[in-house]
Design an enzyme around this catalytic site. Structure first.
Site, short mmCIF file in Angstrom:
data_model
loop_
_atom_site.label_atom_id
_atom_site.label_comp_id
_atom_site.label_asym_id
_atom_site.label_seq_id
_atom_site.Cartn_x
_atom_site.Cartn_y
_atom_site.Cartn_z
NE ARG A 1 -3.64 -2.25 0.07
CZ ARG A 1 -3.13 -3.37 -0.43
NH1 ARG A 1 -1.98 -3.38 -1.09
NH2 ARG A 1 -3.80 -4.49 -0.35
CB SER B 1 -8.57 -0.79 4.63
OG SER B 1 -9.10 -1.98 4.13
CD GLU C 1 -5.29 0.85 2.58
OE1 GLU C 1 -5.07 -0.11 3.34
OE2 GLU C 1 -6.02 0.78 1.57
C1 LIG Z 1 -15.43 0.71 -0.54
C2 LIG Z 1 -13.94 0.87 -0.81
C3 LIG Z 1 -13.17 -0.27 -0.97
C4 LIG Z 1 -11.79 -0.13 -1.23
N1 LIG Z 1 -11.05 -1.27 -1.40
C5 LIG Z 1 -9.73 -1.17 -1.68
C6 LIG Z 1 -8.96 -2.36 -1.87
O1 LIG Z 1 -9.46 -3.47 -1.83
N2 LIG Z 1 -7.63 -2.20 -2.12
C7 LIG Z 1 -7.04 -0.97 -2.21
O2 LIG Z 1 -5.83 -0.92 -2.45
N3 LIG Z 1 -7.75 0.16 -2.02
C8 LIG Z 1 -9.08 0.09 -1.77
N4 LIG Z 1 -9.81 1.23 -1.57
C9 LIG Z 1 -9.14 2.55 -1.61
C10 LIG Z 1 -9.23 3.28 -2.99
O3 LIG Z 1 -10.25 2.76 -3.77
C11 LIG Z 1 -7.92 3.17 -3.76
O4 LIG Z 1 -6.85 3.66 -3.00
C12 LIG Z 1 -7.97 3.95 -5.09
O5 LIG Z 1 -6.81 3.69 -5.85
C13 LIG Z 1 -8.12 5.46 -4.90
O6 LIG Z 1 -8.40 6.02 -6.15
P1 LIG Z 1 -9.04 7.46 -6.29
O7 LIG Z 1 -9.02 7.81 -7.74
O8 LIG Z 1 -10.36 7.51 -5.62
O9 LIG Z 1 -7.98 8.34 -5.51
P2 LIG Z 1 -8.24 9.67 -4.65
O10 LIG Z 1 -8.92 9.28 -3.38
O11 LIG Z 1 -8.89 10.70 -5.49
O12 LIG Z 1 -6.75 10.08 -4.33
C14 LIG Z 1 -5.97 9.31 -3.45
C15 LIG Z 1 -4.57 9.94 -3.38
O13 LIG Z 1 -3.91 9.82 -4.63
C16 LIG Z 1 -3.61 11.10 -5.17
N5 LIG Z 1 -3.89 11.00 -6.62
C17 LIG Z 1 -5.05 10.65 -7.21
N6 LIG Z 1 -4.90 10.63 -8.55
C18 LIG Z 1 -3.62 10.97 -8.80
C19 LIG Z 1 -2.85 11.14 -9.99
N7 LIG Z 1 -3.36 10.95 -11.21
N8 LIG Z 1 -1.54 11.52 -9.86
C20 LIG Z 1 -0.98 11.73 -8.65
N9 LIG Z 1 -1.67 11.60 -7.49
C21 LIG Z 1 -2.97 11.22 -7.56
C22 LIG Z 1 -4.52 12.08 -4.46
O14 LIG Z 1 -3.97 13.39 -4.44
C23 LIG Z 1 -4.61 11.44 -3.08
O15 LIG Z 1 -3.47 11.75 -2.31
C24 LIG Z 1 -11.19 1.15 -1.31
C25 LIG Z 1 -12.01 2.30 -1.15
C26 LIG Z 1 -13.37 2.15 -0.92
C27 LIG Z 1 -14.21 3.38 -0.78
#
Ligand SMILES: Cc1cc2nc3c(=O)[nH]c(=O)nc-3n(C[C@H](O)[C@H](O)[C@H](O)COP(=O)(O)OP(=O)(O)OC[C@H]3O[C@@H](n4cnc5c(N)ncnc54)[C@H](O)[C@@H]3O)c2cc1C
Length: 338
Positions: A164, A238, A334
């Site tokens: 992670r 998480s 996380e």
């Molecule tokens: C119900 C649920 C279940 C989940 N299950 C999992 C799982 O099983 N495994 C897992 O690993 N994660 C899980 N997650 C967490 C999440 O889905 C992941 O971390 C996902 O990759 C986040 O993507 P996002 O586009 O929403 O990022 P955001 O929440 O928009 O951003 C997260 C971080 O990344 C940065 N960021 C976003 N896009 C970019 C970019 N293009 N360039 C540079 N920085 C960037 C942001 O500034 C921020 O710091 C879960 C979340 C939820 C709500």
């Protein structure tokens, strides 16, 4: 491309926290991104790149420019009889990429089905689930430095992936924007049944030789039964990482708690489920006002209604203190806190 002022981010973060951003812009291409980064008007503003908002918690208004990444496009690049490189715009929804690949019988990311968020955020914390991690199929990515506007390509070793985590969650946090990601996937996929519940579900369904499509269906089914849907109850999955502790410390804990689940990371270190620690501290399903932990999965902190980001953050702090007091183990977030 239009920069708007003082916009609510409530529908742009899966916790559903109601905060405002001073400025907001949605970009659809690398050129538009460069235009925003180069514009004098916003050069002194703090910047936040936003994907699906599913891995962050806003504890206050954002006093700067939020850049929503909506760069689209999925392309198949080089391929041979066995492998194919798939290039995806950073704003593509991760699960749309998984579905696209499975529909073409391209394997390697099916166990990561239904993880919310965008492709561009997937390398940030090296997303992982059900026995698979992004780094296993990761090939390279492109992006832009926020300060210099310089473009850069990172190969796998340059990303310093770990559990992670990656260079983008550490040294390059808020400094680099990922614009596209390339994965190396399999045209003759082998399914990954290393995670027991997936294997058991395949057996239960009497599937002797599961396909990647079967794995996707099973994973989605398990996820829906275990995790709260952010559309119904705000959450970011998480909240904490599973802590890794020294083998000696684990042995002492195991004596006291024979039901302690674990798995060995290497000869000297053991990973413990954070959910187990949190539950033992009495936090499963506990609620203070509108913030609390989920009744089925205490590792997921939820917004039961109109909790503020601050209230959610306070719950996370209380949980950390209780786990430290009871087990002398420090939980690490996380979720990204802002
Ligand atoms: C119900 C649920 C279940 C989940 N299950 C999992 C799982 O099983 N495994 C897992 O690993 N994660 C899980 N997650 C967490 C999440 O889905 C992941 O971390 C996902 O990759 C986040 O993507 P996002 O586009 O929403 O990022 P955001 O929440 O928009 O951003 C997260 C971080 O990344 C940065 N960021 C976003 N896009 C970019 C970019 N293009 N360039 C540079 N920085 C960037 C942001 O500034 C921020 O710091 C879960 C979340 C939820 C709500």
């Amino acid at each position: 491309m239009k920069v708007v002022e003082n916009i609510s981010l409530k529908n742009l973060n899966t916790f559903g926290v109601d905060v405002n951003s001073k400025y907001f812009v949605e970009i659809y291409s690398e050129e538009e991104l460069k235009q925003v980064l180069n514009s004098e008007e916003y050069s002194n503003q703090q910047k936040l790149i936003l994907g699906g908002g599913s891995n962050l918690l806003f504890t206050k208004d954002f006093n700067g420019l939020v850049i929503k990444n909506s760069i689209s496009g999925i392309k198949l690049l080089d391929e041979d009889s066995n492998k194919v490189i798939v290039e995806t715009g950073a704003g593509v929804i991760w699960d749309e990429l998984v579905k696209y690949c499975i529909d073409k019988n391209i394997g390697g990311i099916e166990n990561l089905s239904y993880i919310p968020g965008t492709v561009g955020a997937a390398p940030i914390q090296n997303i992982g689930a059900y026995g698979q991690e992004l780094e296993e199929t990761f090939y390279e990515l492109n992006g832009i430095y926020i300060d210099s506007c310089e473009t850069k390509n990172f190969n796998k070793s340059g990303c310093s992936f770990s559990y992670r985590s990656s260079i983008f969650k550490n040294e390059l946090k808020n400094k680099f924007i990922i614009t596209s990601v390339r994965l190396e996937l399999n045209k003759n996929p082998n399914v990954n049944l290393s995670y027991n519940p997936v294997k058991e579900e395949a057996e239960k369904r009497n599937i002797k030789h599961p396909t990647i499509k079967d794995i996707r269906e099973i994973v989605i089914n398990i996820r829906k039964s275990k995790l709260p849907d952010p559309v119904e109850i705000g959450n970011a999955g998480s909240f904490f990482k599973n802590p890794v502790i020294a083998k000696e410390k684990f042995k002492v804990l195991k004596k006291e708690y024979p039901d302690l689940k674990h798995f060995f990371v290497d000869e000297d270190n053991v990973k413990i489920p954070a959910a187990w620690l949190i539950e033992k501290c009495g936090w499963k399903g506990k609620r203070i006002g509108d913030a609390g932990t989920h009744e089925k999965q205490p590792l997921v902190i939820v917004n039961y209604g109109n909790a503020s980001g601050k209230e959610i953050y306070e719950i996370s702090t209380m949980i950390k203190i209780d786990v430290k007091t009871n087990f002398d183990i420090s939980l690490e977030n996380e979720v990204n806190i802002l």
